[in-house]
Design a protein around this motif. Structure first.
Motif, short mmCIF file in Angstrom:
data_model
loop_
_atom_site.label_atom_id
_atom_site.label_comp_id
_atom_site.label_asym_id
_atom_site.label_seq_id
_atom_site.Cartn_x
_atom_site.Cartn_y
_atom_site.Cartn_z
N VAL A 1 26.60 -24.79 -29.67
CA VAL A 1 27.86 -24.06 -29.74
C VAL A 1 28.14 -23.66 -31.19
CG1 VAL A 1 30.34 -24.20 -29.34
CG2 VAL A 1 28.80 -25.37 -27.81
N TYR A 2 28.45 -22.41 -31.40
CA TYR A 2 28.82 -21.93 -32.75
C TYR A 2 30.28 -21.50 -32.67
CZ TYR A 2 23.86 -22.20 -33.27
OH TYR A 2 22.59 -22.67 -33.29
N VAL A 3 31.09 -22.09 -33.54
CA VAL A 3 32.54 -21.93 -33.44
C VAL A 3 33.07 -21.08 -34.59
CG1 VAL A 3 34.72 -23.19 -33.36
CG2 VAL A 3 32.67 -24.22 -32.38
N VAL A 4 33.77 -20.02 -34.25
CA VAL A 4 34.41 -19.17 -35.26
C VAL A 4 35.91 -19.41 -35.18
CG1 VAL A 4 34.93 -16.78 -35.91
CG2 VAL A 4 32.62 -17.39 -35.15
N LEU A 5 36.53 -19.64 -36.33
CA LEU A 5 37.97 -19.89 -36.34
C LEU A 5 38.71 -18.83 -37.14
CD1 LEU A 5 38.27 -23.73 -37.01
CD2 LEU A 5 38.40 -22.55 -34.83
N SER A 6 39.90 -18.47 -36.65
CA SER A 6 40.77 -17.63 -37.47
C SER A 6 41.76 -18.55 -38.18
CB SER A 6 41.47 -16.57 -36.62
OG SER A 6 42.27 -17.16 -35.64
N ALA A 7 42.56 -17.98 -39.05
CA ALA A 7 43.53 -18.78 -39.81
C ALA A 7 44.69 -19.16 -38.90
CB ALA A 7 44.04 -17.95 -40.99
N PRO A 8 45.44 -20.21 -39.25
CA PRO A 8 46.60 -20.55 -38.44
C PRO A 8 47.54 -19.36 -38.26
CG PRO A 8 46.14 -22.32 -40.00
CD PRO A 8 45.22 -21.18 -40.34
N GLY A 9 47.99 -19.20 -37.02
CA GLY A 9 48.92 -18.09 -36.73
C GLY A 9 50.35 -18.57 -36.69
N LYS A 10 51.18 -17.86 -35.95
CA LYS A 10 52.61 -18.22 -35.87
C LYS A 10 52.80 -19.37 -34.90
CE LYS A 10 54.45 -13.61 -36.63
NZ LYS A 10 55.48 -12.67 -36.23
N PHE B 1 38.07 -18.97 -31.74
CA PHE B 1 39.40 -19.50 -31.42
C PHE B 1 40.47 -18.92 -32.32
CE2 PHE B 1 36.50 -22.66 -29.81
CZ PHE B 1 37.06 -23.02 -28.60
N GLY B 2 41.51 -18.42 -31.72
CA GLY B 2 42.72 -18.07 -32.46
C GLY B 2 43.78 -19.08 -32.06
N GLY B 3 44.90 -19.07 -32.70
CA GLY B 3 46.01 -19.90 -32.26
C GLY B 3 45.91 -21.37 -32.61
N SER B 4 44.92 -21.74 -33.46
CA SER B 4 44.85 -23.15 -33.88
C SER B 4 45.79 -23.32 -35.07
CB SER B 4 43.42 -23.55 -34.24
OG SER B 4 42.70 -22.47 -34.75
N SER B 5 47.09 -23.22 -34.75
CA SER B 5 48.10 -23.10 -35.81
C SER B 5 48.63 -24.42 -36.30
CB SER B 5 49.29 -22.30 -35.28
OG SER B 5 48.83 -21.27 -34.47
N ASP B 6 48.34 -25.49 -35.55
CA ASP B 6 48.83 -26.81 -35.96
C ASP B 6 47.84 -27.87 -35.48
OD1 ASP B 6 49.21 -26.83 -33.24
OD2 ASP B 6 51.38 -26.67 -33.33
N ALA B 7 48.16 -29.14 -35.75
CA ALA B 7 47.22 -30.21 -35.41
C ALA B 7 46.93 -30.23 -33.91
CB ALA B 7 47.77 -31.55 -35.86
N ALA B 8 47.95 -29.96 -33.09
CA ALA B 8 47.74 -29.96 -31.63
C ALA B 8 46.71 -28.89 -31.26
CB ALA B 8 49.06 -29.72 -30.91
N GLY B 9 46.79 -27.75 -31.93
CA GLY B 9 45.83 -26.67 -31.69
C GLY B 9 44.41 -27.10 -32.04
N PHE B 10 44.25 -27.80 -33.16
CA PHE B 10 42.93 -28.29 -33.58
C PHE B 10 42.37 -29.25 -32.53
CE2 PHE B 10 41.68 -27.40 -38.08
CZ PHE B 10 42.65 -26.46 -38.35
N ARG B 11 43.25 -30.13 -32.04
CA ARG B 11 42.79 -31.12 -31.04
C ARG B 11 42.33 -30.41 -29.77
NH1 ARG B 11 47.70 -33.95 -32.49
NH2 ARG B 11 47.18 -35.40 -34.15
N ARG B 12 43.10 -29.40 -29.37
CA ARG B 12 42.76 -28.65 -28.16
C ARG B 12 41.40 -27.97 -28.33
NH1 ARG B 12 47.91 -26.71 -27.70
NH2 ARG B 12 47.36 -24.88 -28.91
#
Ligand code: ASP
Length: 248
Positions: free
Chosen positions: A31-40, A8-19
């Motif tokens: 399921v194995y989840v890879v996350l990138s850092a918060p974007g713009k 997942f990219g684009g988890s830039s704020d709390a709403a992104g985390f919830r999504r």
């Protein structure tokens, strides 16, 4: 039910985390989840990775901004404060450029793991770089398969026993424990490596835009969605600038 690797990219704020949590929970199973850092969050915003690079260079304002963004997300998600993780970040920001750049993924994955009650596994223990900082064949490099095989073996050994896990993207470490990063946007590479190593049924690469377009929509208003592309076409599109998937 087969294994699914998701990045997942684009988890830039709390709403992104919830999504992201909703998507992961809907999937269920292994399921194995890879996350990138918060974007713009908006066009004038900064990517977390850029803020971290500036903070490593001594920019106190950037460090303050990093604190603010992570604390906001932690608070909104009911994770209390992010003080422990941020104190660790402060204490080590000067350690090396690679270390500093990787901390956005590290904090983000730690927070998400806690939020979802899933185990966190540090990419430094999974993704192996050689002393020259290479993992993969890149256009200018040719590396024997040994380095990559080592990564596959570790991913299998450490992740297979877990039903699911959260893994930070974008970085790994040398045998000496020095953190090395992929090229920018490289969390996609981490996700693909997981999928390959675990013989996943599917690798899903989620971004904050819908689908894959035939051209940059900010330049070409008549860009159309591709329903499906081959690996070769996808690679050509990424090399030509389509940013939804890293060419490597
Ligand atoms: N956070 C890194 C970057 O901004 C890696 C990534 O997002 O995939 O390039």
């Amino acid at each position: 039910m087969g294994i699914i690797a998701m990045k997942f990219g684009g988890s830039s704020d709390a709403a992104g985390f919830r999504r992201v949590r909703r998507i992961v929970e809907r999937q269920g199973g292994r399921v194995y989840v890879v996350l990138s850092a918060p974007g713009k969050r908006h066009p004038n915003d900064f990517k977390m990775t850029d803020l971290l690079c500036r903070a490593h260079g001594g920019d106190g304002g950037a460090l303050g901004e990093i604190h603010l963004r992570f604390s906001e997300i932690a608070r909104a998600l009911g994770l209390g404060d992010a003080n422990g993780w941020l104190a660790e970040l402060d204490a080590s920001i000067a350690r090396s450029a690679g270390w500093a750049a990787s901390r956005g993924e590290w904090v983000c994955a730690r927070m998400f793991a806690r939020y979802c009650g899933m185990p966190f596994v540090d990419a430094a223990k999974l993704i192996h770089f050689d002393a020259a900082g290479r993992l993969l064949r890149e256009p200018t490099q040719r590396v024997g398969t040994a380095v990559l095989e080592h990564t596959y073996a570790r991913l299998l050994r450490r992740l297979k026993p877990l039903k699911n896990a959260v893994i930070p993207g974008f970085y790994g470490a040398t045998a000496q424990g020095e953190i090395r990063t992929f090229p920018r946007g490289g969390s996609d590479i981490t996700g693909a490596l997981l999928g390959a190593a675990l013989s996943a049924k599917r690798y899903e690469n989620w971004t904050d835009v819908d689908g894959l377009l035939s051209a940059d929509p900010t330049v070409c208003t008549r860009a159309i969605h591709h329903e499906a592309v081959s690996y070769r076409q996808m690679r050509q599109l990424s090399l030509a600038g389509a940013r939804v998937l890293h060419p490597d």
